[in-house]
Design a protein around this motif. Structure first.
Motif, mmCIF file in Angstrom:
data_model
loop_
_atom_site.group_PDB
_atom_site.id
_atom_site.type_symbol
_atom_site.label_atom_id
_atom_site.label_comp_id
_atom_site.label_asym_id
_atom_site.label_seq_id
_atom_site.Cartn_x
_atom_site.Cartn_y
_atom_site.Cartn_z
ATOM 1 N N GLU A 286 -0.786 2.419 1.206
ATOM 2 C CA GLU A 286 -0.263 3.801 1.189
ATOM 3 C C GLU A 286 -1.022 4.686 2.168
ATOM 4 O O GLU A 286 -0.442 5.528 2.856
ATOM 5 N N ALA A 289 0.068 3.958 5.711
ATOM 6 C CA ALA A 289 1.317 4.642 6.084
ATOM 7 C C ALA A 289 1.031 6.080 6.513
ATOM 8 O O ALA A 289 1.578 6.566 7.516
ATOM 9 N N LYS A 292 -0.623 6.113 9.976
ATOM 10 C CA LYS A 292 0.315 5.919 11.094
ATOM 11 C C LYS A 292 1.094 7.197 11.369
ATOM 12 O O LYS A 292 1.319 7.585 12.525
ATOM 13 N N GLU A 293 1.514 7.837 10.295
ATOM 14 C CA GLU A 293 2.263 9.084 10.459
ATOM 15 C C GLU A 293 1.408 10.141 11.163
ATOM 16 O O GLU A 293 1.877 10.851 12.056
#
Ligand SMILES: C[S@@+](CC[C@H](N)C(=O)[O-])C[C@H]1O[C@@H](n2cnc3c(N)ncnc32)[C@H](O)[C@@H]1O
Length: 408
Positions: A286, A289, A292-293
């Motif tokens: 999590e 993610a 990366k964002e």
């Protein structure tokens, strides 16, 4: 010994642009290699022709075989073959001593001459067959940049990437097409117009940020709202500021951010040092993610995400000049051991701890390894002006431990 390969740079007018030396070299060639466009300039040349088309390795093998048989190989190229050209791949394949270059003018020189600009302070970038992220990141940090494009990464695509990376819409762009030919055209427009502008495939983009407000901000110690994050986990601005300072970032060094979470530290390091190689190691999918964002949102293409658990995930990474440890998940000593082993001599370690025990444990381990750690306890309160006055909210104190590995 086989004859060296001579790489001859051509102007847009082909043979007419050659110096006496280059002309004689081409005339005596027994093998002529180059792009289809370049070979077409010499329709009556008796040499064997080898088109240089992808994959280059196949064509290079044919060149090698011809050289072994005593051929005089000339490779034709555009402009200066040392400017994002074929000279470097040839040197990598055949060795530096096997390659000679007779350059013509680089496209940037022609563009600068037409526009009345000096070219020494441009940063040279290529989007030709390469990802746009690093190009946009470097262009936004440069006062002036020259960007080569290709049929996929067209000027329109590059323009969209620059805008997405936060470059101001009013930035001045010179779109230079078919330089040196009769169809030469130079258009000057604001960056905002570039994504909808069609261009000839032979082009060079010049991006001039002189008139903008000093370039892309090197923001660090940004508020936590600048990053998608899990509350309570993200490294707070003041801790990040001290840590970034203590890391002594090197402009093109290697940084590991171990337990990177949202990536706030890695990303701000990348804003400061866009040429550094930064590895953000994180085990929680999590958080990966979010990481990366956040990298996408900040346009920091020099942060590479390593999804995995330290210390195992560190094994494949290049040796670091600096390491930040923001999380350890109970594997603190294992991680410190690996970090001390891999850190370059003179390298810096910065680790943050919320508990006294971990800070003491890490300090003791570093001392037993012969380092002299320093510690700062950061206890910060901050607030924002409101109708009833400015109320400060205290954050949990954090220990920031710093050590330098000897032997630089
Ligand atoms: C306090 S947070 C770090 C915050 C981060 N510096 C930021 O600003 O978002 C610690 C992170 O380390 C990760 N972590 C803990 N142990 C780890 C390990 N052994 N290997 C990789 N990641 C780990 C956790 O999943 C967590 O996301």
């Amino acid at each position: 010994l086989p004859e060296p390969i001579v790489v001859v740079g051509l102007g847009a007018d082909g043979p007419a642009s050659l110096s006496q030396e280059a002309r004689a070299t081409v005339e005596t060639a027994t093998v002529l290699a180059g792009g289809v466009r370049h070979l077409a300039f010499f329709p009556d040349h008796p040499a064997l022709r080898i088109p240089l088309t992808a994959p280059l390795a196949d064509a290079f093998q044919r060149l090698a075989a011809a050289r072994e048989e005593g051929a005089r190989v000339v490779v034709l190229a555009s402009g200066d073959p040392n400017f994002f050209g074929v000279a470097e791949p040839l040197r990598r394949h055949f060795g530096a001593e096997a390659v000679r270059v007779l350059p013509h003018l680089a496209s940037i020189q022609l563009a600068a001459a037409r526009l009345g600009l000096p070219w020494q302070d441009f940063v040279f970038l290529s989007a030709h067959g390469r990802p746009l992220g690093p190009v946009a990141q470097r262009a936004r940090a440069a006062r002036r940049s020259a960007i080569l494009t290709d049929d996929v990464h067209t000027p329109a695509a590059v323009g969209a990437a620059l805008l997405a990376a936060g470059m101001p819409a009013e930035t001045e762009v010179h779109l230079c097409e078919r330089l040196g030919t009769d169809e030469e055209r130079i258009r000057t427009l604001p960056l905002a117009g570039l994504p909808t502008t069609e261009a000839d495939s032979l082009n060079l983009l010049l991006i001039v940020q002189d008139g903008t407000s000093g370039g892309f901000p090197i923001a660090f110690a940004q508020g936590v709202e600048a990053f998608q994050h899990t509350r309570g986990r993200i490294t707070k601005p003041a801790v990040r500021a001290l840590s970034l300072g203590q890391l002594h970032l090197r402009p093109f060094g290697v940084l590991w951010d171990v337990g990177a979470g949202s990536g706030s530290l890695a990303i701000e390091a990348a804003l400061i040092a866009p040429l550094a190689a930064i590895f953000a190691v994180e085990r929680d999918p999590e958080e990966v993610a979010l990481l990366k964002e956040n990298i996408g949102r900040h346009g920091t293409a020099n942060v590479e995400v390593v999804a995995g658990e330290a210390p195992e995930a560190l094994a494949a990474l290049p040796a670091p000049d600096a390491v930040f440890v923001g999380g350890h998940g109970g594997r603190l000593i294992d991680i410190l051991r690996t970090v001390l082993d891999r850190l370059k001599p003179g390298g810096r370690l910065v680790a943050t701890f919320a508990t006294l025990e971990n800070a003491v444990g890490a300090g003791a381990h570093l001392q037993s390894a012969g380092l002299v750690p320093e510690v700062t306890l950061l206890s910060v309160a901050s607030g924002r002006a409101g109708p009833g006055g400015t109320r400060l909210r205290g954050e949990n104190p954090v220990y920031v431990l710093t050590a330098e590995k000897g032997g630089s």
